[in-house]
Design an enzyme around this catalytic site. Structure first.
Site, PDB file in Angstrom:
ATOM      1  N   TRP A 160       0.776  -1.241   0.000  1.00  0.00           N
ATOM      2  CA  TRP A 160       0.000   0.000   0.000  1.00  0.00           C
ATOM      3  C   TRP A 160       0.812   1.298   0.000  1.00  0.00           C
ATOM      4  O   TRP A 160       0.240   2.368   0.084  1.00  0.00           O
ATOM      5  CB  TRP A 160      -1.014  -0.035   1.148  1.00  0.00           C
ATOM      6  CG  TRP A 160      -2.236  -0.784   0.705  1.00  0.00           C
ATOM      7  CD1 TRP A 160      -3.258  -0.272  -0.041  1.00  0.00           C
ATOM      8  CD2 TRP A 160      -2.552  -2.158   0.932  1.00  0.00           C
ATOM      9  NE1 TRP A 160      -4.185  -1.250  -0.289  1.00  0.00           N
ATOM     10  CE2 TRP A 160      -3.791  -2.410   0.289  1.00  0.00           C
ATOM     11  CE3 TRP A 160      -1.912  -3.198   1.590  1.00  0.00           C
ATOM     12  CZ2 TRP A 160      -4.393  -3.665   0.306  1.00  0.00           C
ATOM     13  CZ3 TRP A 160      -2.524  -4.440   1.617  1.00  0.00           C
ATOM     14  CH2 TRP A 160      -3.744  -4.669   0.975  1.00  0.00           C
ATOM     15  N   HIS A 176      -6.392   3.265   1.773  1.00  0.00           N
ATOM     16  CA  HIS A 176      -7.608   2.802   1.102  1.00  0.00           C
ATOM     17  C   HIS A 176      -8.804   3.139   2.000  1.00  0.00           C
ATOM     18  O   HIS A 176      -8.620   3.588   3.133  1.00  0.00           O
ATOM     19  CB  HIS A 176      -7.545   1.290   0.784  1.00  0.00           C
ATOM     20  CG  HIS A 176      -7.110   0.407   1.923  1.00  0.00           C
ATOM     21  ND1 HIS A 176      -6.965  -0.950   1.793  1.00  0.00           N
ATOM     22  CD2 HIS A 176      -6.795   0.677   3.223  1.00  0.00           C
ATOM     23  CE1 HIS A 176      -6.573  -1.475   2.950  1.00  0.00           C
ATOM     24  NE2 HIS A 176      -6.465  -0.511   3.819  1.00  0.00           N
ATOM     25  N   ARG A 202      -1.247   7.482  -1.362  1.00  0.00           N
ATOM     26  CA  ARG A 202      -0.178   6.493  -1.517  1.00  0.00           C
ATOM     27  C   ARG A 202       1.098   7.158  -1.984  1.00  0.00           C
ATOM     28  O   ARG A 202       1.065   8.071  -2.823  1.00  0.00           O
ATOM     29  CB  ARG A 202      -0.588   5.422  -2.539  1.00  0.00           C
ATOM     30  CG  ARG A 202      -1.767   4.641  -2.014  1.00  0.00           C
ATOM     31  CD  ARG A 202      -1.976   3.352  -2.711  1.00  0.00           C
ATOM     32  NE  ARG A 202      -3.242   2.785  -2.246  1.00  0.00           N
ATOM     33  CZ  ARG A 202      -3.856   1.767  -2.782  1.00  0.00           C
ATOM     34  NH1 ARG A 202      -3.313   1.147  -3.821  1.00  0.00           N
ATOM     35  NH2 ARG A 202      -4.987   1.317  -2.296  1.00  0.00           N
ATOM     36  N   GLN A 216     -11.530   6.445  -3.582  1.00  0.00           N
ATOM     37  CA  GLN A 216     -12.103   5.104  -3.683  1.00  0.00           C
ATOM     38  C   GLN A 216     -13.537   5.122  -3.175  1.00  0.00           C
ATOM     39  O   GLN A 216     -13.941   6.022  -2.438  1.00  0.00           O
ATOM     40  CB  GLN A 216     -11.304   4.113  -2.817  1.00  0.00           C
ATOM     41  CG  GLN A 216      -9.940   3.767  -3.370  1.00  0.00           C
ATOM     42  CD  GLN A 216      -9.266   2.654  -2.567  1.00  0.00           C
ATOM     43  OE1 GLN A 216      -9.560   2.458  -1.389  1.00  0.00           O
ATOM     44  NE2 GLN A 216      -8.350   1.942  -3.215  1.00  0.00           N
ATOM     45  N   VAL A 259     -10.270 -10.337   2.500  1.00  0.00           N
ATOM     46  CA  VAL A 259     -11.369 -11.096   1.877  1.00  0.00           C
ATOM     47  C   VAL A 259     -10.922 -12.512   1.535  1.00  0.00           C
ATOM     48  O   VAL A 259      -9.736 -12.766   1.299  1.00  0.00           O
ATOM     49  CB  VAL A 259     -11.905 -10.403   0.587  1.00  0.00           C
ATOM     50  CG1 VAL A 259     -12.797  -9.233   0.932  1.00  0.00           C
ATOM     51  CG2 VAL A 259     -10.762  -9.998  -0.322  1.00  0.00           C
ATOM     52  N   ALA A 313     -17.405  -7.383   0.365  1.00  0.00           N
ATOM     53  CA  ALA A 313     -16.838  -6.042   0.359  1.00  0.00           C
ATOM     54  C   ALA A 313     -16.263  -5.782  -1.020  1.00  0.00           C
ATOM     55  O   ALA A 313     -15.931  -6.715  -1.754  1.00  0.00           O
ATOM     56  CB  ALA A 313     -15.754  -5.913   1.422  1.00  0.00           C
TER      57      ALA A 313
HETATM   58  N1  DAH Z   1      -8.615  -1.837  -0.377  1.00  0.00           N
HETATM   59  C1  DAH Z   1      -8.167  -2.458  -1.612  1.00  0.00           C
HETATM   60  C2  DAH Z   1      -7.091  -1.598  -2.226  1.00  0.00           C
HETATM   61  O1  DAH Z   1      -7.099  -0.430  -2.025  1.00  0.00           O
HETATM   62  C3  DAH Z   1      -9.303  -2.647  -2.589  1.00  0.00           C
HETATM   63  C4  DAH Z   1     -10.259  -3.679  -2.118  1.00  0.00           C
HETATM   64  C5  DAH Z   1     -10.125  -4.973  -2.504  1.00  0.00           C
HETATM   65  C6  DAH Z   1     -11.307  -3.332  -1.277  1.00  0.00           C
HETATM   66  C7  DAH Z   1     -10.985  -5.965  -2.117  1.00  0.00           C
HETATM   67  C8  DAH Z   1     -12.199  -4.297  -0.831  1.00  0.00           C
HETATM   68  C9  DAH Z   1     -12.020  -5.616  -1.271  1.00  0.00           C
HETATM   69  O2  DAH Z   1     -13.213  -4.037  -0.030  1.00  0.00           O
HETATM   70  O3  DAH Z   1     -12.914  -6.565  -0.858  1.00  0.00           O
HETATM   71  O4  DAH Z   1      -6.259  -2.100  -2.921  1.00  0.00           O
END
Ligand code: DAH
Length: 349
Positions: A160, A176, A202, A216, A259, A313
């Site tokens: 990240w 995120h 980032r 996002q 996830v 999610a």
């Molecule tokens: N937070 C992840 C990112 O910024 C993106 C993401 C992936 C969010 C899968 C989610 C998920 O809620 O289920 O790379």
């Protein structure tokens, strides 16, 4: 009446009427009135001086003087009306507003294209039963990583490109919107259905598709019987709302620590119908973001029983969606603050 008095009155009458005819505006009229009819006016003085005349001349002179007074008053009255009306006209003309002049239009602002996209997404998800909530952009590592099953010293943390804030404890600019999953669940009993739009940060080199700040939209649904079919249904509906009917979505396996299973998902390109074009970079697919079923560890971490509850999610890139909708091909344009660019997208969504 002595002829001299009669003569004086006649002369006064002729002069007064001529002067009145010469009084061309309201101020000149006022002066005339003062000169002849005012307390020190000529006629007033004449009438006052009657007492000095021999007694036998007084009645005739008095009648003649009063008759002249009535005549001059009547003349003044009608002249005064005309002058006052002309005066009013003149003032109105001088103060007139030219209603035919084109106005100076005020500059009216418009919502930024990314803000418009956020509003549209909120509306779409509201119809699907999701509430829009917002979270902090300065976040603790606890929410940004730990509660999302990304432990300290785990290599996944490096993915990240975190910007750290120089404060005690581990404080970061959120990388995120996913930390809001934990924050919402901590504060809510299931069922949960929220979307979270917002800025993320980032430490990345900028190029046409990377910025150090972007937006996002996180989505989270938790309930007793949620399955991957629900996730697919919601994202397919989103794709149709954004890019038109008959859109297909694609899930491919991907890894995100919070996830299991995890996917990346894409929509078939509405511009070329999947054949390949500039917008989809000849792949036929538009990458929208990551998604998956909420990891049991994440549910347990916020006190939800993973044996009872499941959830899905997703995280979408908002600039990316805005680019697909507008055809803009450089993400840096959105935060570049160039009004010539932004004006083109007033009211696009
Ligand atoms: N937070 C992840 C990112 O910024 C993106 C993401 C992936 C969010 C899968 C989610 C998920 O809620 O289920 O790379």
């Amino acid at each position: 009446m002595a002829t001299s008095v009669q003569h004086d009155l006649e002369e006064l009458r002729t002069r007064a009427l001529a002067d009145l005819a010469d009084a061309v505006d309201a101020p000149a009229g006022e002066i005339w009135e003062k000169t002849y009819l005012g307390p020190k006016g000529e006629l007033t003085l004449f009438l006052r001086g009657l007492g000095a005349l021999p007694a036998d001349e007084r009645p005739t002179a008095g009648r003649a003087g009063n008759a002249l007074k009535r005549e001059l008053e009547a003349a003044w009255d009608s002249r005064h009306r005309i002058l006052a009306a002309a005066d009013l006209d003149q003032h109105l003309a001088a103060d007139a507003v030219d209603v035919t002049l084109p106005g100076r239009p005020p500059t009216i602002g418009a919502a930024h294209p990314v803000s418009q996209m956020i509003d549209e997404l909120s509306e779409i998800f509201a119809l699907l039963g999701f509430q829009t909530v917002f979270g902090p952009e300065v976040e603790t590592a606890h929410y940004n990583f730990d509660l999302l099953n990304i432990p300290a010293d785990h290599p996944a943390r490096d993915v990240w490109d975190t910007i750290h804030v120089d404060l005690p404890g581990e404080i970061v600019m959120r990388t995120h919107t996913s930390p809001m999953q934990a924050r919402v669940m901590e504060q809510t009993e299931p069922p949960v259905r929220v979307v979270v739009p917002g800025r993320v940060y980032r430490y990345e080199a900028q190029d046409a598709s990377h910025e150090w700040m972007f937006h996002q939209l996180e989505g989270l649904a938790v309930d007793r019987t949620i399955t991957m079919a629900d996730l697919k249904g919601v994202l397919a509906e989103l794709a149709r709302q954004l890019f038109g009917p008959n859109r297909r979505i694609r899930f491919r396996c991907d890894f995100f620590p919070f996830v299991e299973p995890g996917v990346d998902f894409a929509v078939d390109c509405a511009i070329c119908g999947g054949k390949g074009c500039r917008v989809c970079k000849q792949t036929g697919w538009l990458e929208m973001g990551g998604a998956g079923m909420v990891h049991p560890k994440v549910l347990a971490g916020v006190g939800y029983d993973p044996a009872v509850y499941t959830g899905f999610a997703f995280g979408l890139g908002i600039e990316r969606m805005t680019m697909m909708r507008t055809g803009v091909d450089d993400v840096r344009a959105f935060a570049g603050n160039d009004l010539r660019f932004l004006r083109q997208f007033a009211g696009f969504a």
